[in-house]
Design a protein around this motif. Structure first.
Motif, mmCIF file in Angstrom:
data_model
loop_
_atom_site.group_PDB
_atom_site.id
_atom_site.type_symbol
_atom_site.label_atom_id
_atom_site.label_comp_id
_atom_site.label_asym_id
_atom_site.label_seq_id
_atom_site.Cartn_x
_atom_site.Cartn_y
_atom_site.Cartn_z
ATOM 1 N N ILE A 1 4.532 24.662 32.924
ATOM 2 C CA ILE A 1 5.839 25.237 32.618
ATOM 3 C C ILE A 1 5.752 26.340 31.577
ATOM 4 O O ILE A 1 6.769 26.879 31.150
ATOM 5 N N THR A 2 4.552 26.660 31.150
ATOM 6 C CA THR A 2 4.352 27.624 30.064
ATOM 7 C C THR A 2 5.066 28.948 30.351
ATOM 8 O O THR A 2 4.941 29.522 31.435
ATOM 9 N N SER A 3 5.838 29.402 29.363
ATOM 10 C CA SER A 3 6.566 30.668 29.456
ATOM 11 C C SER A 3 6.908 31.099 28.040
ATOM 12 O O SER A 3 6.462 30.486 27.061
ATOM 13 N N ASP A 4 7.713 32.169 27.921
ATOM 14 C CA ASP A 4 8.120 32.618 26.585
ATOM 15 C C ASP A 4 8.928 31.545 25.864
ATOM 16 O O ASP A 4 8.818 31.385 24.640
ATOM 17 N N GLN A 5 9.757 30.823 26.633
ATOM 18 C CA GLN A 5 10.582 29.763 26.028
ATOM 19 C C GLN A 5 9.793 28.469 25.834
ATOM 20 O O GLN A 5 10.141 27.649 24.996
ATOM 21 N N TYR A 6 8.762 28.281 26.635
ATOM 22 C CA TYR A 6 7.947 27.065 26.567
ATOM 23 C C TYR A 6 6.482 27.434 26.322
ATOM 24 O O TYR A 6 5.714 27.624 27.265
ATOM 25 N N PRO A 7 6.078 27.587 25.065
ATOM 26 C CA PRO A 7 4.672 27.897 24.768
ATOM 27 C C PRO A 7 3.761 26.722 25.114
ATOM 28 O O PRO A 7 4.217 25.679 25.594
ATOM 29 N N GLY A 8 2.478 26.883 24.844
ATOM 30 C CA GLY A 8 1.492 25.888 25.245
ATOM 31 C C GLY A 8 1.771 24.490 24.740
ATOM 32 O O GLY A 8 1.561 23.504 25.461
ATOM 33 N N PHE A 9 2.282 24.358 23.504
ATOM 34 C CA PHE A 9 2.501 23.020 22.963
ATOM 35 C C PHE A 9 3.595 22.273 23.730
ATOM 36 O O PHE A 9 3.613 21.038 23.757
ATOM 37 N N ALA A 10 4.521 23.015 24.380
ATOM 38 C CA ALA A 10 5.592 22.371 25.149
ATOM 39 C C ALA A 10 5.012 21.634 26.349
ATOM 40 O O ALA A 10 5.482 20.549 26.716
ATOM 41 N N GLU A 11 3.990 22.224 26.969
ATOM 42 C CA GLU A 11 3.308 21.554 28.074
ATOM 43 C C GLU A 11 2.682 20.245 27.590
ATOM 44 O O GLU A 11 2.787 19.198 28.242
ATOM 45 N N GLY A 12 2.042 20.306 26.420
ATOM 46 C CA GLY A 12 1.460 19.096 25.844
ATOM 47 C C GLY A 12 2.511 18.066 25.498
ATOM 48 O O GLY A 12 2.313 16.855 25.701
ATOM 49 N N THR B 1 21.379 18.403 20.935
ATOM 50 C CA THR B 1 22.639 19.108 20.683
ATOM 51 C C THR B 1 22.437 20.242 19.683
ATOM 52 O O THR B 1 23.410 20.784 19.163
ATOM 53 N N THR B 2 21.184 20.583 19.416
ATOM 54 C CA THR B 2 20.880 21.751 18.597
ATOM 55 C C THR B 2 20.830 22.985 19.490
ATOM 56 O O THR B 2 20.938 22.902 20.718
ATOM 57 N N GLN B 3 20.618 24.134 18.877
ATOM 58 C CA GLN B 3 20.556 25.376 19.656
ATOM 59 C C GLN B 3 19.339 25.416 20.581
ATOM 60 O O GLN B 3 19.365 26.081 21.616
ATOM 61 N N GLY B 4 18.293 24.709 20.222
ATOM 62 C CA GLY B 4 17.125 24.635 21.090
ATOM 63 C C GLY B 4 17.094 23.374 21.923
ATOM 64 O O GLY B 4 16.107 23.101 22.623
ATOM 65 N N GLY B 5 18.163 22.602 21.854
ATOM 66 C CA GLY B 5 18.189 21.302 22.519
ATOM 67 C C GLY B 5 18.130 21.374 24.033
ATOM 68 O O GLY B 5 17.589 20.480 24.684
ATOM 69 N N ASN B 6 18.697 22.443 24.617
ATOM 70 C CA ASN B 6 18.700 22.549 26.079
ATOM 71 C C ASN B 6 17.281 22.646 26.631
ATOM 72 O O ASN B 6 16.991 22.143 27.717
ATOM 73 N N TYR B 7 16.381 23.268 25.879
ATOM 74 C CA TYR B 7 14.987 23.360 26.321
ATOM 75 C C TYR B 7 14.330 21.981 26.319
ATOM 76 O O TYR B 7 13.545 21.656 27.215
ATOM 77 N N LEU B 8 14.658 21.183 25.307
ATOM 78 C CA LEU B 8 14.117 19.825 25.244
ATOM 79 C C LEU B 8 14.675 18.972 26.379
ATOM 80 O O LEU B 8 13.952 18.173 26.984
ATOM 81 N N LEU B 9 15.965 19.166 26.694
ATOM 82 C CA LEU B 9 16.586 18.435 27.801
ATOM 83 C C LEU B 9 15.882 18.765 29.119
ATOM 84 O O LEU B 9 15.541 17.870 29.899
ATOM 85 N N GLU B 10 15.671 20.061 29.365
ATOM 86 C CA GLU B 10 15.004 20.475 30.608
ATOM 87 C C GLU B 10 13.571 19.963 30.655
ATOM 88 O O GLU B 10 13.055 19.617 31.729
ATOM 89 N N LEU B 11 12.914 19.890 29.501
ATOM 90 C CA LEU B 11 11.546 19.374 29.445
ATOM 91 C C LEU B 11 11.513 17.910 29.863
ATOM 92 O O LEU B 11 10.671 17.492 30.671
ATOM 93 N N CYS B 12 12.436 17.119 29.308
ATOM 94 C CA CYS B 12 12.512 15.699 29.673
ATOM 95 C C CYS B 12 12.822 15.534 31.157
ATOM 96 O O CYS B 12 12.202 14.722 31.852
ATOM 97 N N ASN B 13 13.789 16.308 31.636
ATOM 98 C CA ASN B 13 14.193 16.204 33.036
ATOM 99 C C ASN B 13 13.047 16.561 33.979
ATOM 100 O O ASN B 13 12.921 15.992 35.066
ATOM 101 N N THR B 14 12.198 17.491 33.569
ATOM 102 C CA THR B 14 11.064 17.908 34.398
ATOM 103 C C THR B 14 9.973 16.849 34.437
ATOM 104 O O THR B 14 9.424 16.538 35.496
ATOM 105 N N PHE B 15 9.680 16.255 33.291
ATOM 106 C CA PHE B 15 8.499 15.402 33.197
ATOM 107 C C PHE B 15 8.763 13.924 33.477
ATOM 108 O O PHE B 15 7.805 13.167 33.609
#
Length: 643
Positions: free
Chosen positions: A514-525, A427-441
């Motif tokens: 999923i690496t992109s500007d919004q999801y750098p390398g550590f997001a994949e990890g 529910t933070t400003q960056g929370g939607n990216y974390l939600l999409e990450l969970c939903n993807t993986f």
């Protein structure tokens, strides 16, 4: 005769209809609204129904039935039920981890729907206009030109000075898009920037968890009543929205786009993969939820019937709701002059951007917006109730202290509070990216769990034993035997596992980071760390449990011990003594003679019906003695149900 202890008591459904409605509500979720229609038009329109229903028949229904039978037969949750194979108990923990993670991030989507529900009750729906504090110079409504006639038109309302800005079509954002990303989410520039906590979304998330907690406070007894509303009312709202949608100008354009068959697509492997994946995920298998819900059924409930009816209703609902979605998108296409394929999208973009924008173009948009988001809330809750109850049931069955009256309510409230707290990062400003990450993986672990279920139950435990267990439940009428032996067995042993294995291989081959500007390398990890955190319980338990037992045997006879530990324990089987009729279940249910020496010195003989205590010696069979340590008598031809 010994009385059952308080923690041994297990609730059950008030009526069988409660179970059916709960499973329908669980299977029919938000994915039916935002994913199926998109996949249908992308993969050949009406022609997509061919691979869709083939996947339903040969993978969806068999897997759905397997999980229902598994839970109903043993009347245990997804952790305790692995008395069928002690080494696979880690798979139960993996299922519960999946259910917990999905419940946490899924509830955020419900919270956003609640946010929109309340936002719809304004004189003007806020996503229908530009010039608000959250808008930019690139905001446009359907009646505006790309280039602003007056660069200072929003200067007074929001302080925007758009003088000197060059406008390109690719830069233009709809008012509903900016409302969602700039106001509702206040999305940061990537997952690496969490930003501040959005307290309005946090309060909506809290409200959602309060509703869940209230409806689950007494387990299936309270949930069974709540699902009548949350599972059935969305059908009323779907019908209202459909009737309104088909009466709009351009509705036929959207429906034609939705259904126009392109049979050439049937020759593409990706179309079949998409159909199989949609069936797999839409039926909500492999999280332990179906096992948990069916564990509260009566032993002789007709599972074969339920396992056909519920998936078919789920798939027809997906098809039905597609008409409501695309009729409105066709109306939007006519209004904006944009082709339908450029209007629609999948995921949250359809639910919170494209569809609300279409609703804002209707007369009295507040009414239709309230109805639509109320439907989304009900669909979300219908899925959330069984998901959260799965976690509660699994832990209460495994740790019986949580089932006692004094601790049960406190335990259930505590789990809901924990779910709310763990959802705060989303529910933070960056929370939607974390939600999409969970939903993807989480998709990959679901596929692995499905394959391992077939491996553990059908191949290791054995189709012969499982068939006898199933026929104890459903009986041996001619129709049942024909359906079971000609359809279910072949699907379980060969067809469904091959379907799932094919999807897994396809996912691996076609995987793109999923690496992109919004999801750098550590997001994949981080994503693969989520996968590892879910799946690690299965191999960890398997290896650790074997090594512990092997060490007690002084590291001798490892292979023999391995074979023994892949057999059911003495506890496996129907819960009630009257249902343990097969010879291999008799030892666990055998009366135990107790001797009590009274003060006068005489011996009092009494019969104790409660099963014997669990000992390590009962964990696995001795192959040489016909599994007598385990309580399983060797399967001889006389004991095998004839085909």
């Amino acid at each position: 005769m010994a009385e059952p202890t308080e923690e041994d008591n297990r609730p059950s459904w008030g009526r069988h209809l409660e179970f059916v409605v709960t499973c329908i509500g669980f299977a029919v979720g938000l994915g039916n609204v935002w994913r199926f229609p998109h996949l249908a038009y992308k993969n050949g329109g009406g022609a997509f129904l061919i691979p869709y229903f083939v996947s339903l028949i040969f993978m969806g229904i068999p897997l759905f039935c397997l999980e229902l039978l598994f839970g109903q037969f043993a009347s245990m949750g997804p952790i305790a039920i692995w008395e069928i194979n002690p080494l696979f108990k880690g798979l139960g923990y993996t299922m519960v981890m999946l259910a917990a993670i999905i419940s946490i991030y899924y509830n955020i989507i419900v919270a956003i729907a609640i946010f929109y529900f309340f936002a719809s009750m304004q004189s003007t729906v806020p996503w229908s206009t530009c010039g608000n504090d959250w808008n930019t110079c690139f905001c446009r409504t359907s009646d505006m030109n790309i280039t602003l006639e007056d660069p200072l038109m929003w200067k007074n309302s929001s302080g925007l000075d758009c003088t000197g800005i060059i406008f390109n079509r690719t830069d233009i954002k709809s008012s509903s898009q900016e409302y969602y990303y700039n106001y509702v989410l206040e999305a940061s520039d990537g997952i690496f920037n969490s930003g501040k906590v959005k307290w309005d979304l946090t309060l909506c998330n809290l409200l959602s968890w309060v509703i869940i907690c209230a409806c689950l406070i007494k387990g299936v007894q309270s949930m069974g009543k709540a699902v009548y509303f949350f599972a059935l009312f969305p059908y009323v709202l779907m019908t209202v929205l459909l009737v309104r949608g088909v009466t709009l100008t351009g509705a036929s354009k959207g429906i034609d786009f939705y259904l126009s068959p392109d049979t050439s697509k049937l020759l593409e492997a990706k179309v079949w993969k998409d159909a199989a994946s949609q069936i797999f995920f839409s039926l909500s298998c492999c999280t332990g939820s179906l096992t948990a819900m069916s564990s509260y059924n009566k032993f002789n409930n007709n599972v074969l019937r339920d396992s056909i009816i519920i998936p078919i209703i789920n798939c027809l609902t997906s098809f039905y709701v597609g008409f409501a979605i695309f009729s409105v998108l066709g109306f939007m296409s006519v209004n904006t002059g944009v082709d339908v394929k450029d209007v629609t999208t999948d995921g949250t973009g359809l639910v919170f951007v494209a569809y609300p924008e279409a609703l804002s173009e209707m007369p009295v948009p507040q009414i239709w917006s309230v109805l639509f988001f109320l439907m989304m809330i009900c669909l979300g809750m219908g899925t959330q109730f069984p998901s959260v109850e799965t976690v509660l049931t699994a832990l209460q069955d495994e740790f019986r202290i949580f089932r006692q009256k004094k601790t049960a309510i406190v335990f259930r409230i505590s789990v809901c509070v924990l779910g709310f707290l763990l959802g705060l990062p989303m529910t933070t400003q960056g929370g939607n990216y974390l939600l999409e990450l969970c939903n993807t993986f989480v998709g990959f672990p679901l596929l692995l769990v499905g394959f391992l279920e077939f491996l553990a139950i059908i191949w290791v435990y054995g189709i012969k034993r499982f068939s006898e267990d199933v026929l104890l439940i459903v009986g041996t009428s001619y129709t049942t035997r024909v359906l079971f032996y000609c359809y279910y067995i072949w699907s379980w042993v060969v067809i469904a596992p091959i379907f799932i294995l094919g999807i897994i291989i396809f996912e691996i081959v076609e995987y793109k980071p999923i690496t992109s500007d919004q999801y750098p390398g550590f997001a994949e990890g981080l994503g693969w760390l989520i996968v590892a955190g879910i799946m690690v319980w299965t191999p960890l338990w398997y290896v650790a449990r074997f090594l512990v037992e092997w060490s007690r045997e002084n590291w001798k006879n490892g292979f023999k011990l391995f074979i023994k530990m892949n057999q059911p324990t003495i506890k496996w089987g129907p819960k009630l003594p009257e249902n343990r009729t097969l010879p291999r279940y008799q030892l666990y249910n055998a009366p135990v003679v107790e001797k009590t020496i009274a003060s006068e010195g005489h011996v009092d003989i009494s019969i104790q019906q409660k099963p014997p205590a669990y000992h390590r010696e009962h964990t696995h069979p001795d192959v040489s003695d016909g599994y007598t340590n385990l309580g399983f008598i060797s399967d001889t031809p006389k004991q095998v149900t004839k085909l």
